[in-house]
Design a protein around this motif. Sequence first.
Motif, PDB file in Angstrom:
ATOM      1  N   ALA A 282      -1.553   4.269  -1.564  1.00  0.00           N
ATOM      2  CA  ALA A 282      -2.566   4.480  -2.609  1.00  0.00           C
ATOM      3  C   ALA A 282      -2.025   4.074  -3.977  1.00  0.00           C
ATOM      4  N   VAL A 283      -0.832   4.534  -4.304  1.00  0.00           N
ATOM      5  CA  VAL A 283      -0.228   4.218  -5.601  1.00  0.00           C
ATOM      6  C   VAL A 283       0.032   2.718  -5.716  1.00  0.00           C
ATOM      7  N   ALA A 284       0.561   2.115  -4.648  1.00  0.00           N
ATOM      8  CA  ALA A 284       0.894   0.687  -4.686  1.00  0.00           C
ATOM      9  C   ALA A 284      -0.361  -0.177  -4.825  1.00  0.00           C
ATOM     10  N   LEU A 285      -1.417   0.163  -4.097  1.00  0.00           N
ATOM     11  CA  LEU A 285      -2.658  -0.613  -4.202  1.00  0.00           C
ATOM     12  C   LEU A 285      -3.228  -0.568  -5.611  1.00  0.00           C
TER      13      LEU A 285
ATOM     14  N   ARG B 236      -1.614   0.156  -8.382  1.00  0.00           N
ATOM     15  CA  ARG B 236      -0.676  -0.526  -9.294  1.00  0.00           C
ATOM     16  C   ARG B 236      -0.863  -2.041  -9.226  1.00  0.00           C
ATOM     17  N   GLU B 237      -0.907  -2.599  -8.018  1.00  0.00           N
ATOM     18  CA  GLU B 237      -1.024  -4.051  -7.870  1.00  0.00           C
ATOM     19  C   GLU B 237      -2.394  -4.551  -8.301  1.00  0.00           C
ATOM     20  N   ARG B 238      -3.445  -3.799  -7.995  1.00  0.00           N
ATOM     21  CA  ARG B 238      -4.792  -4.212  -8.407  1.00  0.00           C
ATOM     22  C   ARG B 238      -4.886  -4.231  -9.929  1.00  0.00           C
ATOM     23  N   GLU B 239      -4.356  -3.193 -10.581  1.00  0.00           N
ATOM     24  CA  GLU B 239      -4.397  -3.140 -12.040  1.00  0.00           C
ATOM     25  C   GLU B 239      -3.500  -4.208 -12.658  1.00  0.00           C
ATOM     26  N   ARG B 240      -2.368  -4.502 -12.011  1.00  0.00           N
ATOM     27  CA  ARG B 240      -1.477  -5.555 -12.511  1.00  0.00           C
ATOM     28  C   ARG B 240      -2.194  -6.899 -12.497  1.00  0.00           C
ATOM     29  N   HIS B 241      -3.048  -7.122 -11.508  1.00  0.00           N
ATOM     30  CA  HIS B 241      -3.835  -8.350 -11.419  1.00  0.00           C
ATOM     31  C   HIS B 241      -5.117  -8.276 -12.247  1.00  0.00           C
ATOM     32  N   ASN B 242      -5.375  -7.087 -12.813  1.00  0.00           N
ATOM     33  CA  ASN B 242      -6.553  -6.874 -13.658  1.00  0.00           C
ATOM     34  C   ASN B 242      -7.854  -7.263 -12.933  1.00  0.00           C
TER      35      ASN B 242
ATOM     36  N   LEU C 203     -12.020  -2.988  -8.103  1.00  0.00           N
ATOM     37  CA  LEU C 203     -11.995  -2.560  -6.713  1.00  0.00           C
ATOM     38  C   LEU C 203     -12.880  -3.489  -5.875  1.00  0.00           C
ATOM     39  N   ALA C 204     -14.071  -3.764  -6.367  1.00  0.00           N
ATOM     40  CA  ALA C 204     -15.014  -4.619  -5.640  1.00  0.00           C
ATOM     41  C   ALA C 204     -14.453  -6.021  -5.445  1.00  0.00           C
ATOM     42  N   GLU C 205     -13.806  -6.575  -6.471  1.00  0.00           N
ATOM     43  CA  GLU C 205     -13.261  -7.927  -6.377  1.00  0.00           C
ATOM     44  C   GLU C 205     -12.105  -7.993  -5.375  1.00  0.00           C
ATOM     45  N   LEU C 206     -11.214  -6.996  -5.406  1.00  0.00           N
ATOM     46  CA  LEU C 206     -10.110  -6.995  -4.439  1.00  0.00           C
ATOM     47  C   LEU C 206     -10.652  -6.855  -3.021  1.00  0.00           C
TER      48      LEU C 206
ATOM     49  N   TRP D  35      -2.283  -6.278   5.537  1.00  0.00           N
ATOM     50  CA  TRP D  35      -1.888  -7.670   5.342  1.00  0.00           C
ATOM     51  C   TRP D  35      -2.936  -8.403   4.518  1.00  0.00           C
ATOM     52  N   ALA D  36      -4.219  -8.161   4.817  1.00  0.00           N
ATOM     53  CA  ALA D  36      -5.288  -8.825   4.060  1.00  0.00           C
ATOM     54  C   ALA D  36      -5.195  -8.463   2.580  1.00  0.00           C
ATOM     55  N   LEU D  37      -4.912  -7.199   2.290  1.00  0.00           N
ATOM     56  CA  LEU D  37      -4.776  -6.767   0.897  1.00  0.00           C
ATOM     57  C   LEU D  37      -3.546  -7.398   0.255  1.00  0.00           C
ATOM     58  N   ALA D  38      -2.436  -7.464   0.984  1.00  0.00           N
ATOM     59  CA  ALA D  38      -1.219  -8.073   0.432  1.00  0.00           C
ATOM     60  C   ALA D  38      -1.454  -9.542   0.106  1.00  0.00           C
ATOM     61  N   VAL D  39      -2.126 -10.256   1.004  1.00  0.00           N
ATOM     62  CA  VAL D  39      -2.418 -11.674   0.754  1.00  0.00           C
ATOM     63  C   VAL D  39      -3.348 -11.811  -0.447  1.00  0.00           C
ATOM     64  N   ALA D  40      -4.386 -10.972  -0.511  1.00  0.00           N
ATOM     65  CA  ALA D  40      -5.333 -11.041  -1.635  1.00  0.00           C
ATOM     66  C   ALA D  40      -4.645 -10.737  -2.960  1.00  0.00           C
ATOM     67  N   LEU D  41      -3.618  -9.884  -2.930  1.00  0.00           N
ATOM     68  CA  LEU D  41      -2.882  -9.529  -4.141  1.00  0.00           C
ATOM     69  C   LEU D  41      -1.690 -10.455  -4.382  1.00  0.00           C
ATOM     70  N   ASP D  42      -1.422 -11.367  -3.424  1.00  0.00           N
ATOM     71  CA  ASP D  42      -0.301 -12.300  -3.511  1.00  0.00           C
ATOM     72  C   ASP D  42       1.028 -11.566  -3.672  1.00  0.00           C
ATOM     73  N   VAL D  43       1.223 -10.546  -2.823  1.00  0.00           N
ATOM     74  CA  VAL D  43       2.461  -9.762  -2.830  1.00  0.00           C
ATOM     75  C   VAL D  43       2.977  -9.630  -1.406  1.00  0.00           C
ATOM     76  N   PRO D  44       4.284  -9.416  -1.218  1.00  0.00           N
ATOM     77  CA  PRO D  44       4.793  -9.130   0.124  1.00  0.00           C
ATOM     78  C   PRO D  44       4.175  -7.835   0.662  1.00  0.00           C
ATOM     79  N   PHE D  45       3.983  -7.792   1.962  1.00  0.00           N
ATOM     80  CA  PHE D  45       3.428  -6.617   2.641  1.00  0.00           C
ATOM     81  C   PHE D  45       4.153  -5.335   2.231  1.00  0.00           C
ATOM     82  N   SER D  46       5.475  -5.404   2.151  1.00  0.00           N
ATOM     83  CA  SER D  46       6.265  -4.204   1.869  1.00  0.00           C
ATOM     84  C   SER D  46       5.955  -3.587   0.513  1.00  0.00           C
ATOM     85  N   ARG D  47       5.453  -4.376  -0.419  1.00  0.00           N
ATOM     86  CA  ARG D  47       5.147  -3.832  -1.730  1.00  0.00           C
ATOM     87  C   ARG D  47       4.058  -2.766  -1.637  1.00  0.00           C
TER      88      ARG D  47
END
Length: 184
Positions: free
Chosen positions: A11-14, A16-22, A25-28, A55-67
């Motif tokens: 939850a925290v990582a999603l 954080r990464e969504r906000e970092r990409h500005n 929720l709907a767009e991600l 994995w789909a979220l990691a690809v959409a955020l352009d981050v490694p899965f582990s993040r």
Amino acid sequence: MKRTGPLPRIAVALRRERERHNISLAELARRAGIAKSTLSQLEAGAGNPSVETLWALAVALDVPFSRLVDPPDAPVQVLRAGEGITIRSEHAPFTGTLLAACPPGARRDLHLITAEPGPARAAQAHIPGTTEHMLVTTGRWRAGPVGAEVDLDVGDYARFPGDRPHGYEALVPGSAAVLVMEYV
């Protein structure tokens, strides 16, 4: 030691990464091809995400899965057999356990994967430049890019591009392998 599941970290990582990409929720959710309500639940620390969803979220955020499932840092980390953040596939008898996340500046993640005979785990392309390294520790596998899969026995190693569709299939019960995701 009290253990908590991966949902609070996810939850925290999603968020954080969504906000970092500005992005909203709907767009991600749109980019990842998942329902907005599913993403909302995950950011609230609820739900039961599959490997495919993360994995789909990691690809959409352009981050490694582990993040998205990164365990807390510790000076010495021991992960006993059967411990770790294990996430199941939605479509195949397959699980992935993050063994070591990529620290800042490094570009790899280490996973333990297990599977039983049944449908292959179809994996979509990961972020560009991803290479997968697979070392079979138990059983037999068929793995690799779609159309170029190879059969692997105990002790066999394969390296293949992870930035194109690929898959993993257990050929015998109790199959396991170490999978290193390398990012450039």
